[in-house]
Structures are given as C-alpha cells and as structure tokens.
Design an enzyme around this catalytic site. Structure first.
Site, PDB file in Angstrom:
ATOM      1  N   ARG A  43       0.783  -1.242   0.000  1.00  0.00           N
ATOM      2  CA  ARG A  43       0.000   0.000   0.000  1.00  0.00           C
ATOM      3  C   ARG A  43       0.813   1.290   0.000  1.00  0.00           C
ATOM      4  O   ARG A  43       0.258   2.351  -0.254  1.00  0.00           O
ATOM      5  CB  ARG A  43      -0.937   0.009   1.212  1.00  0.00           C
ATOM      6  N   ILE A 110       5.082 -13.655   3.215  1.00  0.00           N
ATOM      7  CA  ILE A 110       5.216 -14.960   2.564  1.00  0.00           C
ATOM      8  C   ILE A 110       6.666 -15.175   2.112  1.00  0.00           C
ATOM      9  O   ILE A 110       6.954 -16.061   1.320  1.00  0.00           O
ATOM     10  CB  ILE A 110       4.241 -15.043   1.358  1.00  0.00           C
ATOM     11  N   HIS A 128      -0.379 -16.053   6.004  1.00  0.00           N
ATOM     12  CA  HIS A 128      -0.745 -15.963   4.591  1.00  0.00           C
ATOM     13  C   HIS A 128       0.080 -16.908   3.719  1.00  0.00           C
ATOM     14  O   HIS A 128       0.241 -16.679   2.523  1.00  0.00           O
ATOM     15  CB  HIS A 128      -0.600 -14.513   4.105  1.00  0.00           C
ATOM     16  N   CYS A 136      -0.219 -28.077  -6.089  1.00  0.00           N
ATOM     17  CA  CYS A 136      -1.307 -28.399  -7.008  1.00  0.00           C
ATOM     18  C   CYS A 136      -2.612 -28.320  -6.224  1.00  0.00           C
ATOM     19  O   CYS A 136      -2.746 -28.956  -5.177  1.00  0.00           O
ATOM     20  CB  CYS A 136      -1.105 -29.792  -7.589  1.00  0.00           C
ATOM     21  N   CYS A 161      -0.245 -28.925 -13.050  1.00  0.00           N
ATOM     22  CA  CYS A 161       0.518 -29.975 -12.374  1.00  0.00           C
ATOM     23  C   CYS A 161       0.934 -31.028 -13.400  1.00  0.00           C
ATOM     24  O   CYS A 161       0.095 -31.515 -14.167  1.00  0.00           O
ATOM     25  CB  CYS A 161      -0.372 -30.588 -11.289  1.00  0.00           C
ATOM     26  N   ASN A 227       6.267   1.374  12.995  1.00  0.00           N
ATOM     27  CA  ASN A 227       5.721   1.513  11.637  1.00  0.00           C
ATOM     28  C   ASN A 227       5.969   2.922  11.115  1.00  0.00           C
ATOM     29  O   ASN A 227       5.978   3.884  11.884  1.00  0.00           O
ATOM     30  CB  ASN A 227       4.207   1.223  11.640  1.00  0.00           C
TER      31      ASN A 227
HETATM   32  P1  NAD Z   1       0.904  -3.109   3.834  1.00  0.00           P
HETATM   33  O1  NAD Z   1       1.575  -3.064   2.518  1.00  0.00           O
HETATM   34  O2  NAD Z   1      -0.543  -2.877   3.934  1.00  0.00           O
HETATM   35  O3  NAD Z   1       1.603  -2.061   4.827  1.00  0.00           O
HETATM   36  C1  NAD Z   1       2.923  -2.065   5.163  1.00  0.00           C
HETATM   37  C2  NAD Z   1       3.141  -1.073   6.297  1.00  0.00           C
HETATM   38  O4  NAD Z   1       4.518  -1.045   6.598  1.00  0.00           O
HETATM   39  C3  NAD Z   1       2.711   0.368   5.968  1.00  0.00           C
HETATM   40  O5  NAD Z   1       1.956   0.887   7.036  1.00  0.00           O
HETATM   41  C4  NAD Z   1       4.048   1.135   5.819  1.00  0.00           C
HETATM   42  O6  NAD Z   1       3.968   2.456   6.303  1.00  0.00           O
HETATM   43  C5  NAD Z   1       4.960   0.308   6.689  1.00  0.00           C
HETATM   44  N1  NAD Z   1       6.351   0.285   6.255  1.00  0.00           N
HETATM   45  C6  NAD Z   1       6.829   0.177   4.993  1.00  0.00           C
HETATM   46  N2  NAD Z   1       8.177   0.137   5.010  1.00  0.00           N
HETATM   47  C7  NAD Z   1       8.549   0.234   6.314  1.00  0.00           C
HETATM   48  C8  NAD Z   1       9.799   0.257   6.981  1.00  0.00           C
HETATM   49  N3  NAD Z   1      10.967   0.180   6.307  1.00  0.00           N
HETATM   50  N4  NAD Z   1       9.805   0.346   8.328  1.00  0.00           N
HETATM   51  C9  NAD Z   1       8.639   0.454   9.036  1.00  0.00           C
HETATM   52  N5  NAD Z   1       7.428   0.448   8.457  1.00  0.00           N
HETATM   53  C10 NAD Z   1       7.390   0.322   7.105  1.00  0.00           C
HETATM   54  O7  NAD Z   1       1.274  -4.487   4.461  1.00  0.00           O
HETATM   55  P2  NAD Z   1       0.538  -5.369   5.528  1.00  0.00           P
HETATM   56  O8  NAD Z   1      -0.273  -4.559   6.493  1.00  0.00           O
HETATM   57  O9  NAD Z   1       1.580  -6.240   6.045  1.00  0.00           O
HETATM   58  O10 NAD Z   1      -0.548  -6.228   4.725  1.00  0.00           O
HETATM   59  C11 NAD Z   1      -0.654  -6.468   3.372  1.00  0.00           C
HETATM   60  C12 NAD Z   1      -0.465  -7.895   2.895  1.00  0.00           C
HETATM   61  O11 NAD Z   1       0.670  -7.864   2.113  1.00  0.00           O
HETATM   62  C13 NAD Z   1      -0.159  -8.969   3.841  1.00  0.00           C
HETATM   63  O12 NAD Z   1      -1.228  -9.824   3.843  1.00  0.00           O
HETATM   64  C14 NAD Z   1       1.048  -9.737   3.270  1.00  0.00           C
HETATM   65  O13 NAD Z   1       0.684 -11.085   3.066  1.00  0.00           O
HETATM   66  C15 NAD Z   1       1.267  -9.134   1.973  1.00  0.00           C
HETATM   67  N6  NAD Z   1       2.619  -8.839   1.486  1.00  0.00           N
HETATM   68  C16 NAD Z   1       3.705  -9.558   1.884  1.00  0.00           C
HETATM   69  C17 NAD Z   1       4.969  -9.221   1.415  1.00  0.00           C
HETATM   70  C18 NAD Z   1       6.150 -10.036   1.873  1.00  0.00           C
HETATM   71  O14 NAD Z   1       6.018 -11.234   2.102  1.00  0.00           O
HETATM   72  N7  NAD Z   1       7.318  -9.413   2.050  1.00  0.00           N
HETATM   73  C19 NAD Z   1       5.140  -8.123   0.568  1.00  0.00           C
HETATM   74  C20 NAD Z   1       4.012  -7.418   0.166  1.00  0.00           C
HETATM   75  C21 NAD Z   1       2.753  -7.777   0.642  1.00  0.00           C
END
Ligand code: NAD
Length: 266
Positions: A43, A110, A128, A136, A161, A227
């Site tokens: 986001r 993930i 997640h 598969c 698969c 955050n």
């Molecule tokens: P999100 O993308 O909604 O929000 C991430 C949050 O982290 C934001 O509020 C942002 O301000 C903050 N942020 C970004 N960089 C930062 C940093 N360096 N230090 C501190 N804060 C930081 O992510 P979410 O709330 O975790 O949920 C979204 C979904 O995204 C999850 O369900 C997850 O499965 C998935 N996702 C996972 C990955 C991964 O595995 N790395 C990557 C992208 C999305």
C-alpha cells in the site's frame, strides 16, 4: 533507503523498558518489515498495488485470463523475492529468540525471511502462507517455487501440475481465499498468552490477521508499534515508534534500558 527515519530517543527508551519487563514477547509482522530487504509492500506509494490489480481467489479458479494475469505478475515479482536477504529487523527478532525472550513471530509475509534470519520454523506462524513453494490445487503435491520460474520464463502462463493436470498456485493465501485455520487459531492463542505484542511494519488493516494484536490487548498485554505510517491501533499502543523497522529495532535492542542479557524484571 535515502533518509533513515528513527524515533525519538525518549520513545526508544520507553519501548526498551517494556522489552526489559516482558516475559513473553510475541511479534506480529507485515510487509513493512521486509521493505528494507528490497521487497515492496502493497500500500505504500510505489507499492505492489500501485502497479498491479490483485487477482481474487475465485477469479484464479474460474477465469483463465485472470490466471494469466496472476502468473505474469508472479514471473516479474519472484526474482525480487528469491534474491532478498533478511535485514536488521529480521535479525533483531532472531536475536530476541536467541536470548529466550521471543515466544513466536506471527507474520503476514510470505517471504520466509524470519526463518532465514535465524528464527526456527516452529517459532514462525505464517498467516498468509509461504511463497517459496507452489502446490497443485487438485492433488496437493508441492514443489519449490524456483522450479516453476523457468517454465514461466519459457512462456507458460497457466501452469498445470505435471502429475495430474490440476491448477498450480504458490502456497500463499490469495485475496478471498480462506486463511489456514490451524495457523490462525495458534496465532490467536499465542497472542492471548503474551505480555508484550511487538507489531512491526503493518498497516493493521488486513483482516482477520489484524485482529491478532487486538487479542493480545484484550488479554492485558502491552503493545509496541514500529511503523512508518499511522495504524488504527496507535491510540491503544503503549509506545508508537515511527521509524524504519531495521534501524529502529537495532536501536531498541541496543538501548541501555533494554538490558536484554539480564533476566526480565518489571
Ligand atoms: P501493507 O503493505 O498494507 O503495509 C505495510 C506497512 O509497513 C505500511 O503501514 C508502511 O507504512 C509500513 N512500512 C513500509 N516500510 C517500512 C519500513 N521500512 N519500516 C517500518 N514500516 C514500514 O502491508 P501489511 O499490512 O503487512 O498487509 C498487506 C499484505 O501484504 C499482507 O497480507 C502480506 O501477506 C502481503 N505482502 C507480503 C509481502 C512479503 O512477504 N514481504 C510483501 C508485500 C505484501
């Protein structure tokens, strides 16, 4: 990272005192804990949703065009995931584990970076799923995700698969796909049993995962949020640390008030 944002020293010290007092810490992490490893979040500006439209689970199951869109995104994003290394925030949590202070990490991610930083697999609850494998949907067999990347690069875009012809999909939870029940129950149980919930890098808006810190609060735990942007639970947190996850976690663990080598005390 162009400019490193660090919380005020007095806020770090307040957080460090809570760490020192805690007997049982549970961490809850989101995409923001991994952005410093080069994996974009969803986001933030420039995040994944600014470039792709998500594919819902029922679209994946029923619409070949949606599956092609899904695998095109996968083909492009996977090399970043595969090449990412744990950062200072993942390492800080692994250090808390080594010190016997961390009960578990509950993650929405993930990317398996907590495990690669040194948290044992049974201390990481993945809400997640895990993007390092594909499965598969028909016969349940799984393979390393790396093995299907060459098929995508060779032009396949609706992977099947090889054993039974069923649809292949990474072992992650897509939008609209049910969460794994065992992991969700275990996360709720561990959150309700902790005395300090440490949220790192989550907007806390994706449900039901975002309810996990609320379980901890309702059971009487203290709450620290690390955050970059505001979350709906900031008002209920004991300390909000507005800063980059890696440097903030390093500062928290190194703060004199944390005294993490000593036994916990109030
Ligand atoms: P999100 O993308 O909604 O929000 C991430 C949050 O982290 C934001 O509020 C942002 O301000 C903050 N942020 C970004 N960089 C930062 C940093 N360096 N230090 C501190 N804060 C930081 O992510 P979410 O709330 O975790 O949920 C979204 C979904 O995204 C999850 O369900 C997850 O499965 C998935 N996702 C996972 C990955 C991964 O595995 N790395 C990557 C992208 C999305």
């Amino acid at each position: 990272m162009a400019t490193v944002l660090l919380p005020l020293p007095e806020d770090i010290a307040r957080g460090a005192r809570l760490l020192r007092a805690a007997q049982r810490i549970v961490a809850f992490t989101g995409a923001g804990v991994s952005t410093e490893s080069g994996i974009p979040d969803f986001r933030s500006p420039g995040g994944i949703w600014s470039r792709y439209r998500p594919v819902l689970y029922h679209e994946f199951l029923g619409d070949p065009e949606a599956r092609r869109r899904y695998w095109r995104m996968q083909r492009e994003l996977y090399p970043t995931l595969a090449g990412a290394q744990p950062n200072a925030a993942h390492r800080a949590l692994a250090a808390l584990w080594e010190l016997g202070r961390l009960d578990c990490v509950i993650t929405q991610n993930i990317d398996a970076l907590h495990q690669r930083a040194g948290c044992p697999p049974d201390c990481v609850i993945e809400l997640h799923g895990n993007g390092t494998r594909v499965g598969c949907l028909q016969c349940g067999r799984t393979w390393p995700r790396a093995e299907v990347q060459p098929r995508l690069e060779a032009g396949e875009d609706d992977l099947r698969c090889e054993a039974c012809g069923g649809l292949l999909k990474p072992t992650t939870v897509a939008f609209g796909q049910p969460m794994p029940e065992r992991e969700l129950r275990e996360a709720q149980r561990r959150a309700a049993g902790c005395d300090l919930m440490l949220v790192i890098g989550s907007t806390l808006v994706v449900y039901p995962a975002a309810d996990i810190p609320v379980c901890a609060l309702e059971a009487g735990a203290r709450l620290i949020i690390v955050n970059l942007s505001a979350t709906p639970l900031d008002d209920r947190a004991d300390v909000v640390l507005r800063g980059h996850a890696g440097p903030t976690m390093e500062a928290l663990l190194a703060a004199p008030a944390a005294r993490l080598e000593d036994p916990p005390s109030a």
